[in-house]
Scaffold this active site. Sequence first.
Site, PDB file in Angstrom:
ATOM      1  N   CYS A 257     -72.309  34.706 -22.809  1.00 19.42           N
ATOM      2  CA  CYS A 257     -72.262  33.414 -23.484  1.00 19.42           C
ATOM      3  C   CYS A 257     -72.226  33.615 -24.977  1.00 19.42           C
ATOM      4  O   CYS A 257     -73.179  34.127 -25.557  1.00 19.42           O
ATOM      5  CB  CYS A 257     -73.479  32.571 -23.105  1.00 19.42           C
TER       6      CYS A 257
ATOM      7  N   PHE B 161     -53.179  37.329 -16.210  1.00 19.65           N
ATOM      8  CA  PHE B 161     -52.647  37.701 -14.889  1.00 19.65           C
ATOM      9  C   PHE B 161     -51.744  38.933 -14.997  1.00 19.65           C
ATOM     10  O   PHE B 161     -50.639  38.956 -14.459  1.00 19.65           O
ATOM     11  CB  PHE B 161     -51.901  36.529 -14.257  1.00 19.65           C
ATOM     12  N   SER B 162     -52.243  39.931 -15.724  1.00 18.74           N
ATOM     13  CA  SER B 162     -51.471  41.160 -15.948  1.00 18.74           C
ATOM     14  C   SER B 162     -51.514  42.012 -14.684  1.00 18.74           C
ATOM     15  O   SER B 162     -52.509  42.683 -14.401  1.00 18.74           O
ATOM     16  CB  SER B 162     -52.050  41.929 -17.140  1.00 18.74           C
ATOM     17  N   LYS B 163     -50.458  41.964 -13.931  1.00 18.02           N
ATOM     18  CA  LYS B 163     -50.351  42.665 -12.650  1.00 18.02           C
ATOM     19  C   LYS B 163     -49.068  43.490 -12.655  1.00 18.02           C
ATOM     20  O   LYS B 163     -48.163  43.254 -13.468  1.00 18.02           O
ATOM     21  CB  LYS B 163     -50.309  41.662 -11.495  1.00 18.02           C
ATOM     22  N   PRO B 164     -48.966  44.462 -11.742  1.00 23.24           N
ATOM     23  CA  PRO B 164     -47.710  45.221 -11.651  1.00 23.24           C
ATOM     24  C   PRO B 164     -46.518  44.296 -11.433  1.00 23.24           C
ATOM     25  O   PRO B 164     -46.484  43.507 -10.497  1.00 23.24           O
ATOM     26  CB  PRO B 164     -47.949  46.132 -10.446  1.00 23.24           C
ATOM     27  N   GLY B 165     -45.577  44.339 -12.350  1.00 19.14           N
ATOM     28  CA  GLY B 165     -44.350  43.572 -12.210  1.00 19.14           C
ATOM     29  C   GLY B 165     -44.395  42.147 -12.699  1.00 19.14           C
ATOM     30  O   GLY B 165     -43.377  41.454 -12.672  1.00 19.14           O
ATOM     31  N   ARG B 166     -45.555  41.670 -13.178  1.00 16.94           N
ATOM     32  CA  ARG B 166     -45.602  40.281 -13.643  1.00 16.94           C
ATOM     33  C   ARG B 166     -46.753  40.082 -14.624  1.00 16.94           C
ATOM     34  O   ARG B 166     -47.703  40.857 -14.662  1.00 16.94           O
ATOM     35  CB  ARG B 166     -45.745  39.309 -12.477  1.00 16.94           C
TER      36      ARG B 166
END
Length: 274
Positions: A121, A258-263
Site C-alpha cells: 500500500c 499482460f506480457s506473455k509469449p507472443g502478445r
Amino acid sequence: MSQIKPSRLSSSAEIRGARQLDVLQRHKLAEPQQDWLAEEVPVALVYNGISHVVMMATPKDLAAFALGFSLSEGIISSPQDIYAIEITPGCNGIEVNIELSSRRFAGLKERRRAMAGRTGCGVCGIEQLDDIFRPITPLPFTQAFNLEHLDTALAQLKQVQPVGQLTGCTHAAAWINPEGELLGGCEDVGRHVALDKLLGIRAKQPWQQGAVLVSSRASYEMVQKTAMCGAEILFAVSAATTLAVEVAERCNLTLVGFSKPGRATVYTHPQRIK
C-alpha cells in the site's frame, strides 16, 4: 557502501530467503513431510539513526533494497548520496542503517512521514491525497524495444527467482536489454520490494538501454518508482490499474501489461514499442 551484485540462480542448499518446515500434506491420505516456505520478516530502514519505514520483505539483497527504495522514493538522487549501508539482524527483524549526506538527510526530515508496515500500500501514512503523487520529470524518448525479444526475457525470468522456484511465493523484477537478455534481477514476497531491489542493483550497473520486467501487476506505485529511476519502459506480466496508466501517461513512461509469449497490451506511449 555494501557491495551490490546482480542476483544469480543458486542451488537449494545455498538459497537465502527460504526455510524448510514440517507440514502435513493432504491428498487422499495425510502424510507428514517437509516443504520450503519463503521467509518474510520486518525490515526497518533507518536513516542517520531515525527509523523511517518498516516493511515486510524477504531477507536477501537488502543493501540493494535500501539503495533502490531511497532512489525510487526520491530520498536521494544518486548512490553517492549514501555514505554507508549496514545490515543488523535482530530478534524481531532486521535493521538496515543508511548513512545519508547531511543535505539529503535534511531534505528527508522535511518530508518525513509515518509509514509503517507498507507491503503493498503506497498510501499508508500519507496525510493528504495530493501527497500520493511525487513530482516526476517527464521521461525522454530515447529507448525502443522490439516485442519479438520479449519472449526471450520471459523465458529467463525464473532465473532470478530461486526462492520462488522452491516455494511459489515470490515476485520477480528484472532488467532486460533491447535484445531481451536478462541482465539481472531480484525477488521478494512483496512486488514493490522486488522492484526496489532491482532498481538498487541497476543504480550500480552500467545498464541504460532496456526495460524493467516484473512478474506482477502494475500499480501506480510500480510506475512511479520505475519513472523516478529514469527507466522508460515497464513490462508487467499481469494487468495494470487505471491509476498506473494515468501516472504512466503523465510521466511519459511506456507501460505494457499482460506480457506473455507472443502478445502484450501496450497502455501508454506505444511509440517506444516495435
